[in-house]
Write a protein that holds these residues in place. Sequence first.
Motif, PDB file in Angstrom:
ATOM      1  N   GLU A  46       0.715  -1.098   0.034  1.00  0.00           N
ATOM      2  CA  GLU A  46       0.010   0.062   0.293  1.00  0.00           C
ATOM      3  C   GLU A  46       0.890   1.240  -0.034  1.00  0.00           C
ATOM      4  O   GLU A  46       2.045   1.293   0.398  1.00  0.00           O
ATOM      5  CB  GLU A  46      -1.193  -0.031   1.295  1.00  0.00           C
ATOM      6  CG  GLU A  46      -0.136   0.199   2.426  1.00  0.00           C
ATOM      7  CD  GLU A  46      -1.093   0.213   3.904  1.00  0.00           C
ATOM      8  OE1 GLU A  46      -2.510   0.413   3.552  1.00  0.00           O
ATOM      9  OE2 GLU A  46      -0.525   0.271   4.953  1.00  0.00           O
ATOM     10  N   LEU A  47       0.352   2.150  -0.446  1.00  0.00           N
ATOM     11  CA  LEU A  47       0.999   3.696  -0.674  1.00  0.00           C
ATOM     12  C   LEU A  47       1.020   4.107   0.644  1.00  0.00           C
ATOM     13  O   LEU A  47       0.022   4.235   1.505  1.00  0.00           O
ATOM     14  CB  LEU A  47       0.362   4.349  -1.633  1.00  0.00           C
ATOM     15  CG  LEU A  47       0.973   5.857  -1.786  1.00  0.00           C
ATOM     16  CD1 LEU A  47       2.356   6.031  -2.265  1.00  0.00           C
ATOM     17  CD2 LEU A  47       0.083   6.792  -2.494  1.00  0.00           C
ATOM     18  N   VAL A  48       2.193   4.727   1.207  1.00  0.00           N
ATOM     19  CA  VAL A  48       2.230   5.296   2.583  1.00  0.00           C
ATOM     20  C   VAL A  48       1.993   6.926   2.262  1.00  0.00           C
ATOM     21  O   VAL A  48       1.584   7.459   2.971  1.00  0.00           O
ATOM     22  CB  VAL A  48       3.581   5.218   3.272  1.00  0.00           C
ATOM     23  CG1 VAL A  48       3.525   5.740   4.513  1.00  0.00           C
ATOM     24  CG2 VAL A  48       3.715   3.479   3.706  1.00  0.00           C
ATOM     25  N   ALA A  49       3.126   7.399   1.250  1.00  0.00           N
ATOM     26  CA  ALA A  49       3.165   8.665   1.023  1.00  0.00           C
ATOM     27  C   ALA A  49       4.085   8.941  -0.324  1.00  0.00           C
ATOM     28  O   ALA A  49       4.742   8.172  -0.703  1.00  0.00           O
ATOM     29  CB  ALA A  49       4.040   9.586   2.027  1.00  0.00           C
ATOM     30  N   ASP A  50       3.716   9.982  -0.990  1.00  0.00           N
ATOM     31  CA  ASP A  50       4.484  10.229  -2.308  1.00  0.00           C
ATOM     32  C   ASP A  50       4.612  11.617  -2.356  1.00  0.00           C
ATOM     33  O   ASP A  50       4.080  12.533  -1.529  1.00  0.00           O
ATOM     34  CB  ASP A  50       3.722   9.608  -3.554  1.00  0.00           C
ATOM     35  CG  ASP A  50       2.592  10.250  -3.817  1.00  0.00           C
ATOM     36  OD1 ASP A  50       1.530   9.632  -4.430  1.00  0.00           O
ATOM     37  OD2 ASP A  50       2.195  11.445  -3.515  1.00  0.00           O
ATOM     38  N   ILE A  51       5.779  12.227  -3.139  1.00  0.00           N
ATOM     39  CA  ILE A  51       6.301  13.634  -3.431  1.00  0.00           C
ATOM     40  C   ILE A  51       6.541  13.603  -4.636  1.00  0.00           C
ATOM     41  O   ILE A  51       7.400  12.989  -5.308  1.00  0.00           O
ATOM     42  CB  ILE A  51       7.052  14.111  -2.287  1.00  0.00           C
ATOM     43  CG1 ILE A  51       7.434  15.509  -2.385  1.00  0.00           C
ATOM     44  CG2 ILE A  51       8.369  13.113  -2.479  1.00  0.00           C
ATOM     45  CD1 ILE A  51       8.468  16.140  -1.204  1.00  0.00           C
ATOM     46  N   SER A  52       6.076  14.741  -5.369  1.00  0.00           N
ATOM     47  CA  SER A  52       6.387  15.030  -6.662  1.00  0.00           C
ATOM     48  C   SER A  52       7.608  15.867  -7.031  1.00  0.00           C
ATOM     49  O   SER A  52       8.205  16.162  -5.912  1.00  0.00           O
ATOM     50  CB  SER A  52       5.102  15.610  -7.550  1.00  0.00           C
ATOM     51  OG  SER A  52       4.959  16.826  -6.752  1.00  0.00           O
ATOM     52  N   SER A  53       8.038  15.937  -8.132  1.00  0.00           N
ATOM     53  CA  SER A  53       9.184  16.814  -8.370  1.00  0.00           C
ATOM     54  C   SER A  53       8.836  18.156  -8.138  1.00  0.00           C
ATOM     55  O   SER A  53      10.039  18.954  -7.740  1.00  0.00           O
ATOM     56  CB  SER A  53       9.623  16.538  -9.820  1.00  0.00           C
ATOM     57  OG  SER A  53       8.510  16.987 -10.530  1.00  0.00           O
ATOM     58  N   GLY A  54       7.699  18.712  -7.997  1.00  0.00           N
ATOM     59  CA  GLY A  54       7.335  20.012  -7.729  1.00  0.00           C
ATOM     60  C   GLY A  54       7.038  20.028  -6.059  1.00  0.00           C
ATOM     61  O   GLY A  54       6.807  21.437  -5.700  1.00  0.00           O
ATOM     62  N   GLY A  65      -0.521  13.237   9.769  1.00  0.00           N
ATOM     63  CA  GLY A  65      -0.141  13.714  11.099  1.00  0.00           C
ATOM     64  C   GLY A  65       1.005  12.929  11.883  1.00  0.00           C
ATOM     65  O   GLY A  65       1.702  13.490  12.766  1.00  0.00           O
ATOM     66  N   ARG A  66       1.417  11.920  11.264  1.00  0.00           N
ATOM     67  CA  ARG A  66       2.457  11.181  12.036  1.00  0.00           C
ATOM     68  C   ARG A  66       3.654  11.200  11.235  1.00  0.00           C
ATOM     69  O   ARG A  66       4.779  10.993  11.723  1.00  0.00           O
ATOM     70  CB  ARG A  66       1.981   9.732  12.472  1.00  0.00           C
ATOM     71  CG  ARG A  66       0.651   9.869  13.130  1.00  0.00           C
ATOM     72  CD  ARG A  66       0.500   8.340  13.828  1.00  0.00           C
ATOM     73  NE  ARG A  66       0.052   7.414  12.509  1.00  0.00           N
ATOM     74  CZ  ARG A  66       0.668   6.138  12.517  1.00  0.00           C
ATOM     75  NH1 ARG A  66       1.923   6.115  13.346  1.00  0.00           N
ATOM     76  NH2 ARG A  66       0.197   5.448  11.667  1.00  0.00           N
ATOM     77  N   PHE A  67       3.485  10.860   9.796  1.00  0.00           N
ATOM     78  CA  PHE A  67       4.783  10.585   8.901  1.00  0.00           C
ATOM     79  C   PHE A  67       4.715  11.909   8.194  1.00  0.00           C
ATOM     80  O   PHE A  67       3.608  12.695   7.843  1.00  0.00           O
ATOM     81  CB  PHE A  67       4.381   9.638   7.946  1.00  0.00           C
ATOM     82  CG  PHE A  67       4.494   7.985   8.720  1.00  0.00           C
ATOM     83  CD1 PHE A  67       4.307   8.061  10.147  1.00  0.00           C
ATOM     84  CD2 PHE A  67       4.225   7.066   8.067  1.00  0.00           C
ATOM     85  CE1 PHE A  67       4.393   6.689  10.670  1.00  0.00           C
ATOM     86  CE2 PHE A  67       4.447   5.601   8.499  1.00  0.00           C
ATOM     87  CZ  PHE A  67       4.361   5.486   9.845  1.00  0.00           C
ATOM     88  N   THR A  68       5.980  12.225   7.689  1.00  0.00           N
ATOM     89  CA  THR A  68       6.438  13.098   6.801  1.00  0.00           C
ATOM     90  C   THR A  68       7.320  12.814   5.666  1.00  0.00           C
ATOM     91  O   THR A  68       8.368  12.388   6.180  1.00  0.00           O
ATOM     92  CB  THR A  68       6.971  14.316   7.666  1.00  0.00           C
ATOM     93  OG1 THR A  68       5.954  14.855   8.612  1.00  0.00           O
ATOM     94  CG2 THR A  68       7.366  15.686   6.543  1.00  0.00           C
ATOM     95  N   ILE A  69       6.902  13.095   4.529  1.00  0.00           N
ATOM     96  CA  ILE A  69       7.935  12.767   3.330  1.00  0.00           C
ATOM     97  C   ILE A  69       8.573  14.129   2.944  1.00  0.00           C
ATOM     98  O   ILE A  69       7.975  15.131   2.839  1.00  0.00           O
ATOM     99  CB  ILE A  69       7.139  12.002   2.324  1.00  0.00           C
ATOM    100  CG1 ILE A  69       8.299  11.427   1.289  1.00  0.00           C
ATOM    101  CG2 ILE A  69       6.120  13.181   1.558  1.00  0.00           C
ATOM    102  CD1 ILE A  69       7.241  10.302   0.167  1.00  0.00           C
TER     103      ILE A  69
END
Length: 116
Positions: A46-54, A65-69
């Motif tokens: 399952e997906l936890v978190a994602d971040i784009s190039s932007g 609220g608990r995890f930060t990517i």
Amino acid sequence: QVQLVESGGGLVQAGGSLRLSCAASGSTFSIHLMAWYRQAPGKQRELVADISSGGSTNYADSVKGRFTISRDGAKNTVSLQMNSLQPEDTAVYYCYARSFTSSTSWGQGTQVTVSS
């Protein structure tokens, strides 16, 4: 082609914190999206978190609220800061990258175990 290597997994007590890191190499200029997935025993990945190039981010409801990517474009790394860990966060965590041409890469995975 992009290669991904994760680090930072381990054993932690409930309520504790861990930081996962993923280093990308190869055709890193082509990476658009980076993400963390997880797979617990007997469950689907399952997906936890994602971040784009932007810099846009997206989180699973269970970790908001608990995890930060975060992502360092200059170093070609993506990190996942995990706070207030719970036993249900126990899983193998995988780094993922998707290029602008939609090719994908996976890391080998790192184990996170949260004891109660």
